[in-house]
Design an enzyme around this catalytic site. Structure first.
Site, PDB file in Angstrom:
ATOM      1  N   GLU A  21       0.797  -1.239   0.000  1.00  0.00           N
ATOM      2  CA  GLU A  21       0.000   0.000   0.000  1.00  0.00           C
ATOM      3  C   GLU A  21       0.825   1.283   0.000  1.00  0.00           C
ATOM      4  O   GLU A  21       0.605   2.163   0.836  1.00  0.00           O
ATOM      5  CB  GLU A  21      -0.955  -0.013   1.203  1.00  0.00           C
ATOM      6  CG  GLU A  21      -1.875  -1.223   1.195  1.00  0.00           C
ATOM      7  CD  GLU A  21      -2.841  -1.263   2.378  1.00  0.00           C
ATOM      8  OE1 GLU A  21      -2.728  -0.442   3.296  1.00  0.00           O
ATOM      9  OE2 GLU A  21      -3.729  -2.134   2.366  1.00  0.00           O
ATOM     10  N   GLU A  51      -5.898 -10.880  -1.325  1.00  0.00           N
ATOM     11  CA  GLU A  51      -6.718 -10.701  -0.106  1.00  0.00           C
ATOM     12  C   GLU A  51      -8.194 -10.714  -0.475  1.00  0.00           C
ATOM     13  O   GLU A  51      -8.987  -9.897   0.000  1.00  0.00           O
ATOM     14  CB  GLU A  51      -6.353  -9.369   0.584  1.00  0.00           C
ATOM     15  CG  GLU A  51      -4.878  -9.258   0.932  1.00  0.00           C
ATOM     16  CD  GLU A  51      -4.502  -8.005   1.709  1.00  0.00           C
ATOM     17  OE1 GLU A  51      -5.397  -7.334   2.256  1.00  0.00           O
ATOM     18  OE2 GLU A  51      -3.299  -7.697   1.764  1.00  0.00           O
TER      19      GLU A  51
HETATM   20  C1  XIL Z   1      -6.297  -6.463   8.320  1.00  0.00           C
HETATM   21  C2  XIL Z   1      -6.552  -7.681   9.203  1.00  0.00           C
HETATM   22  O1  XIL Z   1      -7.414  -8.558   8.531  1.00  0.00           O
HETATM   23  C3  XIL Z   1      -7.127  -7.242  10.523  1.00  0.00           C
HETATM   24  O2  XIL Z   1      -7.197  -8.349  11.424  1.00  0.00           O
HETATM   25  C4  XIL Z   1      -6.285  -6.134  11.149  1.00  0.00           C
HETATM   26  O3  XIL Z   1      -6.930  -5.652  12.301  1.00  0.00           O
HETATM   27  C5  XIL Z   1      -6.086  -4.986  10.187  1.00  0.00           C
HETATM   28  O4  XIL Z   1      -5.525  -5.486   8.983  1.00  0.00           O
HETATM   29  N1  XIL Z   1      -5.069  -4.762   3.645  1.00  0.00           N
HETATM   30  C6  XIL Z   1      -4.007  -5.489   4.136  1.00  0.00           C
HETATM   31  C7  XIL Z   1      -4.210  -6.356   5.314  1.00  0.00           C
HETATM   32  O5  XIL Z   1      -2.937  -5.489   3.518  1.00  0.00           O
HETATM   33  O6  XIL Z   1      -3.047  -6.481   6.087  1.00  0.00           O
HETATM   34  C8  XIL Z   1      -5.367  -5.891   6.179  1.00  0.00           C
HETATM   35  O7  XIL Z   1      -5.583  -6.885   7.170  1.00  0.00           O
HETATM   36  C9  XIL Z   1      -6.600  -5.674   5.336  1.00  0.00           C
HETATM   37  C10 XIL Z   1      -6.361  -4.637   4.271  1.00  0.00           C
END
Ligand code: XIL
Length: 371
Positions: free
Chosen positions: A157, A262
């Site tokens: 990101e 994701e």
């Molecule tokens: C999220 C997790 O799922 C949560 O448990 C945590 O509280 C916050 O992060 N993009 C990403 C991930 O790259 O690391 C994030 O994961 C969701 C969005």
């Protein structure tokens, strides 16, 4: 006599039910990783309980359905380096052992990200300290897991929606080249691990153009980058299929792999016009924002099943370019979307329901291969 007949009817009904449910059981054992074994890896994000094999129902599914895992949180900087140059590798080591034992590939998530940073470095003032942290963190973590982690999200990101570099402590203190430098350090520390850039909304044209420019910059510096991760936090009722297709084409043209890292397709309304996966975003709830707290209507489950099937048909079309598809969580109860961007909602974004049973989306995606 009547009694006898009703008993026979009862037995017949029971056998019919068990026949139907055993069919269901065998259908459940159809596995995603088997179904797509010649196409791409099928991954899942796992939490601490699951790494420690304390979530029995999830454990069965992880081993049966997936051949790749991403730790949902435990390789993030705040967990793995909680204090300056003090590393806590316990859970990451367990994750790697779990994966090795079960023939599962690990995607490390993530080396450099502006979020979930340890408290000590969030407000660091001196550029020298940030540089020291940056070099030491990447080198220490990436070298420990060289070859044991199959791929790293080296940087997560780094981009704004308009494709420019996001303001962060790394950009502030290290300047525009920090992403290239992160890959350079990772390449040195982990020569046997694939290196990825990972972000959300990079299928969208402006942000995609920014990602392409960033990847070209890494390549032009003679530094290795093996792939790009499109996070895939989308809404089932508004899946950007054309942008996804265009992205696969444009990213692949750079000579790198494309992964969907994701994936989850929310069925809930978004409080924003422009949807984001920025973890720092929050919104207030109102009654319209949590419509399915008592259950997922079949019509919505079917709509989601179609969206997932459309997506997988597209991914199969580009299977030569797509390396992995990872779901962000094992079942609906465990999804981060129940608390993002509004806390305490009931979302249904994944393939397995709150009882770990496959949903229509699971079957519709398996069916994309059955023709
Ligand atoms: C999220 C997790 O799922 C949560 O448990 C945590 O509280 C916050 O992060 N993009 C990403 C991930 O790259 O690391 C994030 O994961 C969701 C969005």
């Amino acid at each position: 006599m009547i009694r006898k007949y009703s008993f026979i009817l009862f037995v017949a009904a029971i056998s019919l039910i068990s026949c139907i449910s055993s069919k269901k059981v065998s259908a459940q054992t159809t596995s995603l990783k088997e179904t797509f074994k010649n196409d791409f890896l099928i991954g899942v994000a796992i939490n601490v309980q699951q790494i420690e094999e304390k979530d029995a129902a999830a454990d069965v599914l992880i081993k049966q359905q997936f051949n790749a895992v991403t730790p949902e949180n435990i390789m993030k900087a705040e967990v793995i380096e909680p204090k300056w140059n003090t590393f806590n590798f316990d859970l990451a080591d367990k994750l790697v052992a779990f994966a090795q034992k079960n023939n599962i590939k690990v995607n490390g998530h993530t080396l450099i990200w502006h979020s979930q940073l340890p408290a000590f470095m969030r407000h660091m003032q001196s550029a020298d300290s940030v540089k020291q942290y940056f070099e030491n963190h990447i080198t220490t973590v990436a070298s420990r897991y060289d070859g044991k982690v199959y791929s790293w999200d080296v940087v997560n990101e780094a981009l704004n929606e308009d494709g420019t570099l996001r303001k962060s402590i790394f950009l502030d203190k290290l300047g525009d080249d920090y992403v290239v430098e992160a890959f350079r350090l990772a390449q040195k520390a982990a020569p046997h691990t694939k290196l990825y850039y990972n972000d959300y909304n990079i299928e969208q044209p402006k942000k995609r153009a920014g990602a392409i420019a960033l990847i070209k910059k890494i390549q032009a510096a003679g530094v290795r980058i093996d792939g790009v991760g499109i996070q895939g936090h989308w809404r089932a009722y508004n899946l950007p299929l054309n942008d996804i297709e265009e992205s696969i084409k444009e990213f692949s043209a750079l000579g790198i792999e494309v992964a969907f890292t994701e994936l989850d397709l929310s069925v809930l309304p978004s409080p924003f016009e422009k949807v984001t996966a920025d973890v720092s975003t929050t919104a207030k709830s109102d009654s319209t924002m949590n419509p399915y707290k008592n259950g997922l209507p079949d019509s919505v489950a079917q709509m989601q099943a179609k969206a997932y099937a459309d997506l997988f048909k597209l991914l199969l079309k580009y299977k030569k370019n797509v390396s992995r598809v990872t779901f962000w969580g094992v079942n609906d109860a465990q999804s981060w979307l129940n608390n993002f961007p509004i806390r305490g909602r009931t979302d249904y974004p994944l393939f397995f329901d709150r009882n770990f049973k496959p949903k229509p989306a699971f079957y519709s995606v398996i069916a994309t291969k059955e023709k």
